[in-house]
Structures are given as C-alpha cells and as structure tokens.
Design a protein around this motif. Structure first.
Motif, PDB file in Angstrom:
ATOM      1  N   PHE A 365       0.830  -1.203   0.000  1.00 15.93           N
ATOM      2  CA  PHE A 365       0.000   0.000   0.000  1.00 15.93           C
ATOM      3  C   PHE A 365       0.870   1.260   0.000  1.00 15.93           C
ATOM      4  N   LEU A 366       2.091   1.124  -0.499  1.00 14.24           N
ATOM      5  CA  LEU A 366       3.024   2.243  -0.527  1.00 14.24           C
ATOM      6  C   LEU A 366       2.883   2.996  -1.839  1.00 14.24           C
ATOM      7  N   GLY A 367       2.681   4.323  -1.750  1.00 13.93           N
ATOM      8  CA  GLY A 367       2.541   5.143  -2.938  1.00 13.93           C
ATOM      9  C   GLY A 367       3.886   5.549  -3.497  1.00 13.93           C
ATOM     10  N   PRO A 368       3.912   6.115  -4.717  1.00 11.87           N
ATOM     11  CA  PRO A 368       5.175   6.511  -5.355  1.00 11.87           C
ATOM     12  C   PRO A 368       5.926   7.587  -4.597  1.00 11.87           C
ATOM     13  N   ALA A 369       5.210   8.382  -3.802  1.00  7.23           N
ATOM     14  CA  ALA A 369       5.873   9.456  -3.050  1.00  7.23           C
ATOM     15  C   ALA A 369       6.242   9.013  -1.634  1.00  7.23           C
ATOM     16  N   GLY A 370       6.038   7.739  -1.329  1.00  6.31           N
ATOM     17  CA  GLY A 370       6.408   7.237  -0.012  1.00  6.31           C
ATOM     18  C   GLY A 370       5.272   7.192   0.989  1.00  6.31           C
ATOM     19  N   GLY A 371       4.125   7.773   0.651  1.00  2.03           N
ATOM     20  CA  GLY A 371       2.972   7.723   1.547  1.00  2.03           C
ATOM     21  C   GLY A 371       2.122   6.500   1.271  1.00  2.03           C
ATOM     22  N   GLY A 372       1.127   6.281   2.108  1.00  4.50           N
ATOM     23  CA  GLY A 372       0.245   5.145   1.910  1.00  4.50           C
ATOM     24  C   GLY A 372      -0.903   5.486   0.972  1.00  4.50           C
ATOM     25  N   ILE A 373      -1.297   4.532   0.141  1.00 11.44           N
ATOM     26  CA  ILE A 373      -2.453   4.725  -0.743  1.00 11.44           C
ATOM     27  C   ILE A 373      -3.292   3.447  -0.759  1.00 11.44           C
ATOM     28  N   LEU A 374      -4.586   3.633  -0.769  1.00  7.95           N
ATOM     29  CA  LEU A 374      -5.517   2.523  -0.975  1.00  7.95           C
ATOM     30  C   LEU A 374      -6.326   2.855  -2.211  1.00  7.95           C
ATOM     31  N   SER A 375      -6.324   1.955  -3.180  1.00  7.62           N
ATOM     32  CA  SER A 375      -7.008   2.221  -4.445  1.00  7.62           C
ATOM     33  C   SER A 375      -7.873   1.030  -4.828  1.00  7.62           C
ATOM     34  N   PHE A 376      -8.642   1.203  -5.883  1.00  6.96           N
ATOM     35  CA  PHE A 376      -9.461   0.119  -6.390  1.00  6.96           C
ATOM     36  C   PHE A 376      -8.582  -0.997  -6.954  1.00  6.96           C
ATOM     37  N   ASP A 377      -7.312  -0.677  -7.241  1.00  5.88           N
ATOM     38  CA  ASP A 377      -6.401  -1.675  -7.794  1.00  5.88           C
ATOM     39  C   ASP A 377      -5.676  -2.488  -6.721  1.00  5.88           C
ATOM     40  N   ASN A 378      -5.290  -1.846  -5.604  1.00  4.62           N
ATOM     41  CA  ASN A 378      -4.496  -2.582  -4.619  1.00  4.62           C
ATOM     42  C   ASN A 378      -5.285  -3.045  -3.387  1.00  4.62           C
ATOM     43  N   CYS A 379      -6.563  -2.685  -3.313  1.00  2.00           N
ATOM     44  CA  CYS A 379      -7.369  -3.152  -2.184  1.00  2.00           C
ATOM     45  C   CYS A 379      -7.609  -4.659  -2.342  1.00  2.00           C
ATOM     46  N   PRO A 380      -7.244  -5.476  -1.349  1.00  3.89           N
ATOM     47  CA  PRO A 380      -7.358  -6.934  -1.490  1.00  3.89           C
ATOM     48  C   PRO A 380      -8.769  -7.389  -1.851  1.00  3.89           C
ATOM     49  N   ARG A 381      -9.766  -6.805  -1.228  1.00  3.70           N
ATOM     50  CA  ARG A 381     -11.169  -7.091  -1.534  1.00  3.70           C
ATOM     51  C   ARG A 381     -12.026  -6.051  -0.817  1.00  3.70           C
ATOM     52  N   TYR A 382     -13.207  -5.852  -1.327  1.00  6.31           N
ATOM     53  CA  TYR A 382     -14.120  -4.877  -0.741  1.00  6.31           C
ATOM     54  C   TYR A 382     -15.539  -5.207  -1.163  1.00  6.31           C
ATOM     55  N   PHE A 383     -16.484  -4.656  -0.452  1.00  9.93           N
ATOM     56  CA  PHE A 383     -17.886  -4.791  -0.826  1.00  9.93           C
ATOM     57  C   PHE A 383     -18.238  -3.695  -1.822  1.00  9.93           C
ATOM     58  N   ASP A 384     -18.933  -4.056  -2.883  1.00  2.36           N
ATOM     59  CA  ASP A 384     -19.540  -3.016  -3.702  1.00  2.36           C
ATOM     60  C   ASP A 384     -20.915  -2.718  -3.113  1.00  2.36           C
ATOM     61  N   ASN A 385     -21.641  -1.792  -3.712  1.00  2.00           N
ATOM     62  CA  ASN A 385     -22.929  -1.385  -3.147  1.00  2.00           C
ATOM     63  C   ASN A 385     -23.900  -2.562  -3.030  1.00  2.00           C
ATOM     64  N   THR A 386     -23.958  -3.381  -4.080  1.00  2.00           N
ATOM     65  CA  THR A 386     -24.906  -4.495  -4.088  1.00  2.00           C
ATOM     66  C   THR A 386     -24.586  -5.501  -2.988  1.00  2.00           C
ATOM     67  N   GLN A 387     -23.312  -5.842  -2.835  1.00  2.00           N
ATOM     68  CA  GLN A 387     -22.920  -6.810  -1.807  1.00  2.00           C
ATOM     69  C   GLN A 387     -23.188  -6.254  -0.409  1.00  2.00           C
ATOM     70  N   PHE A 388     -22.873  -4.979  -0.213  1.00  2.00           N
ATOM     71  CA  PHE A 388     -23.061  -4.374   1.100  1.00  2.00           C
ATOM     72  C   PHE A 388     -24.536  -4.332   1.478  1.00  2.00           C
ATOM     73  N   ILE A 389     -25.363  -3.992   0.505  1.00  2.00           N
ATOM     74  CA  ILE A 389     -26.807  -3.965   0.749  1.00  2.00           C
ATOM     75  C   ILE A 389     -27.300  -5.341   1.165  1.00  2.00           C
ATOM     76  N   SER A 390     -26.789  -6.380   0.512  1.00  2.00           N
ATOM     77  CA  SER A 390     -27.232  -7.738   0.797  1.00  2.00           C
ATOM     78  C   SER A 390     -26.924  -8.143   2.236  1.00  2.00           C
ATOM     79  N   ILE A 391     -25.701  -7.870   2.712  1.00  2.00           N
ATOM     80  CA  ILE A 391     -25.367  -8.286   4.074  1.00  2.00           C
ATOM     81  C   ILE A 391     -26.058  -7.426   5.117  1.00  2.00           C
ATOM     82  N   MET A 392     -26.385  -6.171   4.764  1.00  2.00           N
ATOM     83  CA  MET A 392     -27.141  -5.333   5.689  1.00  2.00           C
ATOM     84  C   MET A 392     -28.577  -5.793   5.786  1.00  2.00           C
ATOM     85  N   GLN A 393     -29.179  -6.120   4.646  1.00  5.81           N
ATOM     86  CA  GLN A 393     -30.559  -6.597   4.636  1.00  5.81           C
ATOM     87  C   GLN A 393     -30.722  -7.837   5.506  1.00  5.81           C
TER      88      GLN A 393
END
Length: 464
Positions: A365-393
C-alpha cells in the motif's frame, strides 16, 4: 451544467403500444438499441414515437444500461413525458429542416452532444413542451453548479444514503421518489432532501420524515440532519445523515443505518478518493480519519461494556460476521448527478480491515511518493454497493440488539442538545433505573455565585 446527446426511437407499432402501456402502469421502460457512447456529465435526451409512426409523442431522459445482445445495448428510458405531437414527416418538408433529417433517419438513431447542439436548439424552438422538459433539468443542475465542492460531497452522501436505504428495504428508487428542487419551488440546494419528493402513487414506496419509530426522535428537524424511515410492510429501516454535525463528532461517522428487523445499527464513514492514472486513490495517513476512528474506538468500548452487561442476549439472533458495526466507504470524487438514481460508486470495507491496511508492512500500500495509498487496484477485496446492501438486509453486520437502547439514547441526547457527547467507557448496570452515563461538554456559566466559588476553593485547599 450538462451537454445533451440525442436518441430518436421509432419502434414498430406493436412495440410502441407495449411501451406506452408500461408507462401508463408507472413501470420502468427500456429498449434494446445499437451501442451508444456518452462522455462523463453528458445527458441523453430521447424522442419517442409511441402513438403513431413518425410522430414524436414522448420525450424522456435516457440512461445507458447493460448489454442486451450482440452489438446491442439496453437503453433505460427515465421520466417519460407525453408532449404535443411533433409530426416528423412535416418537419422533413419544412424549410430549414433539411440538414436535420438525419436525426430521424431510422428506427434507432443516436447523435452525440457535439453533433446535436443545433438540432436541440431547433427542437426547443419548435416545441414548448420540449423546451420546458429540458429547462427543468437545466435549472436543477444550475443550482448544483452553485454549490462548493464540500457542499457537493455532502449532498452526494445524502443521495447515496437514500439510494442505498431504498435498496436495503427492497424498494425501487425510481418508483419511490423524484428529485427536482425547481419543481419543489426551491431556489437553492441546502441538502439532497431539498429536491426530494416522494412518489405519491406508490403507497408502500414512500420516503417520508417519520419520527415516531424510535422514542425521542420527535425532535428531529431537517435543518439539523436527515432522518427518514423506509418500510415495505416487512422491513423497516431508519437512516440518519450525520455529516459535519454532533452525531459525526461523537460517533465518527457520516451515515447511520438502523435495521429494525434485526435491531442493528450500521455506521458508515465516507472518504473521497482522488484520480490517479486509471484509478482513484485515498492517501493516508489522514489526520481527520484518525480522529474519526478514535471516536469509533471509544464508541466500541462503550458498546462492548453494554453487551457484556446484557442478560437477555440471544447469541443466535445477534450473531454478526464482525463485532464492529463501522465501515469505511471510499468513493471517487466525481460529478453529482442526482436524477440518475444511481448510488455513489465506491469500495466499502470494515474499519478493522482499514486498520490492517494502515498497519501493513509489506509495502503493498506504498505510494510513489512514499505515503500510503488505498485504491481500487491494490485493495485486497471490498464490498460493492450491491454486496453491502445484501449483508445489511440480512443482518449479517451491525450492532447486536442489546446495543439498540444505548445508541437510541445517544442519538436522542445529541438531537436534543445539539452538542457532541463524551461517551463514558464504563456503563452502569442495567438493573439501575438511571440511564447509562452520557455526558455533554458544558461551558461554564457566566455570573457564577462568588460565595459558592470561594467555598469550593477553601475546601480544595483543606484537602491539599
């Protein structure tokens, strides 16, 4: 403001009849068309011939949908409005219209915004109905243009809350409300709710300001923040917008969802991701988020004590996939298009996963300038809106039911006082009649009794 592309649809008579009947039943309509391409912020205006061939009877806003078949695209047709008929055959024969015949040359004709500017102006001059239909959207988007970037982000969050809440309650947003500040007689946008109008013909699908579901919420006001209740006969969901007010300052979140069926609160903090290359990134460390997480941690300490003190908890009913009800939603900082009835795209992760990201030492999660970055490319996994709605329901996430009374009390206290609360880390026993200690920071009163102050001072010296 927006540019307008054009789509002319002149279907077979049988298909036109079907579409017209679907509109009459207040159901969504769509049509399979040839592939279309729209730029960000570009709107698609549809001209529909649904009564007679070659006669425009309806206008609508088009929304690009999923692929329908080989080389075809589903075109969703929103807000269709019947207008005074425009006979295309007559237009073709009129002077000054010869260069625009190509816009009607077929059953399925698309032209980009760049190609359609003069045609749009010509059609607005030809038909007052067309002009008024476009003008309503222009007025609303003009009000959006007057908002600052910070104001836009807050309104986007409110919009996302409405869209997600309706989906959690198994409702269809397009059938549940219309959004147009100008139609509500508003001259400025103070929140997303400024332009929100429930669809009166859908008795069960109504977003309303109902304050009778949770004790103490009768003091809610729209000017403080948004609270609305959604129900469809089986599911009841409460949503609170907490951004930049005392609720956020206490709990560290922007949005609070309460699912009454499972008696669970889910709390979400929004963060904006900035564009970088072909993706969007959220940079950290972020001091503001650190403060918000500190508030979440303090809240979790209190909730843990509340759960530990409970004597009537059902382990099966209250089972959750994660003990923490806090989530982070990271969204691209893009345009606000409220009448698109779409949620803000983003990645939703449990707050515990965020803590794992910030503690990671693998440089993933290290950015080119030395800071931390979280992106849609390096995030191991995440809920999208549909998945999140399902587990909340389904009640898979959120607080346990025993935390309900405590959080109700906290939220009510904040609403009543309008001030942030300091949550006590240790709660009194449930057997005690007095409520759990929730303290507000109080300013010293002016004109304190001097004699009383001196007495306190003397006692303090003796104790020393």
């Amino acid at each position: 403001m927006f540019d307008i592309a054009v789509h002319y649809l002149n279907p077979s008579q049988s298909r036109a009849n079907t579409l017209r009947k679907t509109i009459g039943a207040a159901e969504e309509i769509s049509e399979a068309v040839r592939e279309i391409s729209l730029r960000p912020g570009e709107r698609l205006l549809g001209f529909l011939c649904l009564r007679n061939r070659d006669v425009i009877s309806h206008v609508c806003w088009g929304r690009r949908g999923h692929k329908a078949a080989t080389q075809l695209r589903r075109l969703n047709l929103d807000s269709p409005k019947e207008i005074s008929p425009i006979n295309v055959s007559e237009l073709r024969s009129r002077e000054g219209w010869s260069e625009f015949i190509r816009f009607f040359d077929g059953r399925d004709v698309f032209h980009s915004a760049d190609d359609s500017r003069e045609f749009i102006a010509k059609m607005r001059a030809e038909s007052q109905d067309v002009d008024l239909f476009i003008k309503a959207a222009e007025t609303d988007y003009g009000l959006i243009d007057e908002l600052s970037q910070d104001e836009i982000q807050i309104v986007r969050q409110e919009h996302d809350a409405v869209e997600m809440a309706l989906r959690i309650a198994n409702m269809t947003p397009r059938k549940s409300y219309r959004w147009s500040p100008s139609q509500q007689g508003k001259t400025a946008i103070t929140s997303f709710f400024t332009g929100l109008e429930p669809a009166s013909h859908m008795e069960d699908d109504v977003v309303r300001w109902d304050v009778a579901r949770i004790p103490g919420y009768d003091l809610l006001r729209e000017t403080v923040f948004g609270h609305y209740v959604l129900e469809d006969g089986g599911t009841i969901l409460h949503t609170f917008h907490a951004n930049k007010n005392a609720l956020e300052h206490t709990l560290g979140v922007d949005l609070i969802y309460f699912n009454e069926q499972h008696e669970s609160f889910v709390l979400v903090q929004y963060k904006m991701a900035e564009p970088q290359g072909n993706t969007h990134v959220f940079r950290f460390p972020d001091k503001q988020l650190e403060k918000e997480i500190d508030r979440m941690d303090r809240t979790m300490e209190v909730l843990a004590n509340e759960v530990a003190a409970a004597t009537n908890q059902s382990a099966a009913f209250d089972f959750r996939l994660t003990a923490s009800p806090f989530f982070l939603k990271i969204c691209p900082r893009d345009a606000f298009e409220p009448d698109e009835n779409e949620q803000v795209k983003g990645m939703i992760i449990p707050i515990d996963m965020w803590k794992a990201v910030t503690a990671d030492t693998t440089n993933k999660f290290l950015g080119p300038a030395g800071g931390g970055i979280l992106s849609f490319d390096n995030c191991p996994r995440y809920f999208d809106n549909t998945q999140f709605i399902s587990i909340m329901q389904s009640g898979w996430v959120g607080t346990s039911s025993v935390a309900r009374s405590f959080l109700e009390q906290v939220i009510t206290e904040i609403i009543n006082s309008g001030k942030s609360l300091v949550l006590a880390a240790k709660l009194r026993s449930r057997k005690e009649e007095t409520p759990a200690p929730v303290r507000t920071k109080k300013k010293a009163r002016k004109g304190v009794n001097k004699r009383k102050a001196k007495t306190v001072e003397r006692k303090a010296k003796r104790g020393a």
